[in-house]
Design an enzyme around this catalytic site. Structure first.
Site, PDB file in Angstrom:
ATOM      1  N   CYS A 199      -4.458  -0.443   9.499  1.00 50.68           N
ATOM      2  CA  CYS A 199      -3.323  -1.135   8.877  1.00 50.68           C
ATOM      3  C   CYS A 199      -2.455  -1.825   9.940  1.00 50.68           C
ATOM      4  O   CYS A 199      -2.908  -2.788  10.541  1.00 50.68           O
ATOM      5  CB  CYS A 199      -2.558  -0.150   8.000  1.00 50.68           C
ATOM      6  SG  CYS A 199      -1.732  -0.985   6.658  1.00 50.68           S
ATOM      7  N   GLU A 201      -6.630   8.432   7.034  1.00 51.05           N
ATOM      8  CA  GLU A 201      -5.943   9.704   7.340  1.00 51.05           C
ATOM      9  C   GLU A 201      -5.216  10.258   6.108  1.00 51.05           C
ATOM     10  O   GLU A 201      -4.761  11.397   6.125  1.00 51.05           O
ATOM     11  CB  GLU A 201      -4.970   9.521   8.516  1.00 51.05           C
ATOM     12  CG  GLU A 201      -3.640   8.850   8.216  1.00 51.05           C
ATOM     13  CD  GLU A 201      -3.747   7.334   7.988  1.00 51.05           C
ATOM     14  OE1 GLU A 201      -4.869   6.784   7.971  1.00 51.05           O
ATOM     15  OE2 GLU A 201      -2.679   6.710   7.801  1.00 51.05           O
ATOM     16  N   HIS A 214      -6.038   3.422   4.858  1.00 49.73           N
ATOM     17  CA  HIS A 214      -5.556   4.585   5.620  1.00 49.73           C
ATOM     18  C   HIS A 214      -6.491   5.782   5.437  1.00 49.73           C
ATOM     19  O   HIS A 214      -6.236   6.623   4.564  1.00 49.73           O
ATOM     20  CB  HIS A 214      -4.165   4.987   5.117  1.00 49.73           C
ATOM     21  CG  HIS A 214      -3.086   4.062   5.541  1.00 49.73           C
ATOM     22  ND1 HIS A 214      -2.263   4.318   6.618  1.00 49.73           N
ATOM     23  CD2 HIS A 214      -2.698   2.871   5.045  1.00 49.73           C
ATOM     24  CE1 HIS A 214      -1.409   3.322   6.758  1.00 49.73           C
ATOM     25  NE2 HIS A 214      -1.649   2.428   5.814  1.00 49.73           N
TER      26      HIS A 214
HETATM   27  N1  GLN Z   1       3.023  -3.951   6.212  1.00 48.26           N
HETATM   28  C1  GLN Z   1       2.916  -3.367   7.510  1.00 48.26           C
HETATM   29  C2  GLN Z   1       2.984  -4.453   8.590  1.00 48.26           C
HETATM   30  O1  GLN Z   1       2.832  -5.590   8.320  1.00 48.26           O
HETATM   31  C3  GLN Z   1       1.646  -2.574   7.650  1.00 48.26           C
HETATM   32  C4  GLN Z   1       1.641  -1.441   6.649  1.00 48.26           C
HETATM   33  C5  GLN Z   1       0.938  -0.196   7.090  1.00 48.26           C
HETATM   34  O2  GLN Z   1       0.623   0.009   8.259  1.00 48.26           O
HETATM   35  N2  GLN Z   1       0.743   0.678   6.151  1.00 48.26           N
HETATM   36  O3  GLN Z   1       3.180  -4.147   9.700  1.00 48.26           O
END
Ligand code: GLN
Length: 205
Positions: A87, A182, A180
């Site tokens: 992410c 985790e 994610h």
């Molecule tokens: N929306 C976040 C970003 O742009 C990422 C979201 C996340 O890591 N769950 O940094």
């Protein structure tokens, strides 16, 4: 007779500046490797692999800069040690970041759009599958204000897709996921990364 020396346990760091690092450490411990929370660049020196967790990429970028992590991260990658970004961690590793444009480490040739799923679907779960070593393995994917991979370069292997977009990919020793792993009990993705780290370590003298 002396017993053959046991190889030192594999040590994988989790960047612990902000975001979802604690659950990654737990998933690593459950995958039977040593997990190390990393708060200073010097700590990277005795690690075999590194996870960049989810969180807020703009905050992470600021902290990475403040603590002068960039040269150490680049060195870590250049010595062939695997890095896994989930992410926000993926956003940090991408070659190109859109919406809005922001700097990144550029260690994997993908373009990502931040927060790409719109308000209604900011967070959602999906059943999907990841293709690891040619085998499709079902996994639950949790997406939280996830980025969307808009482009993958020719050297990048897509390991999973959802709704027509890649959600997990790899280029050499760099692995990324927009979801994610985790946040579920399933260790498939962490175990895959741990194996990659073991293989990379066995290759370095
Ligand atoms: N929306 C976040 C970003 O742009 C990422 C979201 C996340 O890591 N769950 O940094």
């Amino acid at each position: 007779m002396t017993a053959p020396a046991r190889p030192a346990p594999v040590r994988i760091g989790v960047l612990a500046l902000q975001g979802d690092f604690a659950l990654h450490s737990q998933a690593l411990e459950r995958s039977e490797v040593d997990a190390v929370e990393v708060r200073k660049p010097e700590a990277l020196a005795d690690l075999d692999g590194l996870i960049l967790p989810g969180g807020e990429s703009t905050t992470l970028l600021r902290l990475i800069d403040e603590w002068n992590f960039v040269p150490a991260l680049e060195r870590f990658h250049a010595t062939g040690k695997p890095v896994f970004g989930t992410c926000a961690g993926l956003i940090l590793l991408a070659r190109e970041v859109l919406h809005p444009v922001q700097p990144s480490l550029g260690l994997i040739d993908v373009a990502v759009e931040r927060n790409a799923y719109g308000r209604q679907r900011e967070s959602f779960e999906a059943r999907g599958s990841v293709t690891l070593a040619g085998r499709a393995i079902p996994v639950d994917m949790v997406f939280i204000r996830a980025p969307r991979i808009r482009r993958v370069g020719p050297e990048v292997e897509t390991l999973a897709t959802h709704a027509g977009a890649p959600v997990m990919a790899r280029q050499g020793t760099v692995v990324v996921a927009t979801f994610h792993p985790e946040l579920t009990d399933d260790l498939t993705v962490h175990r895959y990364f741990c194996d990659l780290v073991r293989t990379a370590r066995a290759r370095t003298p």
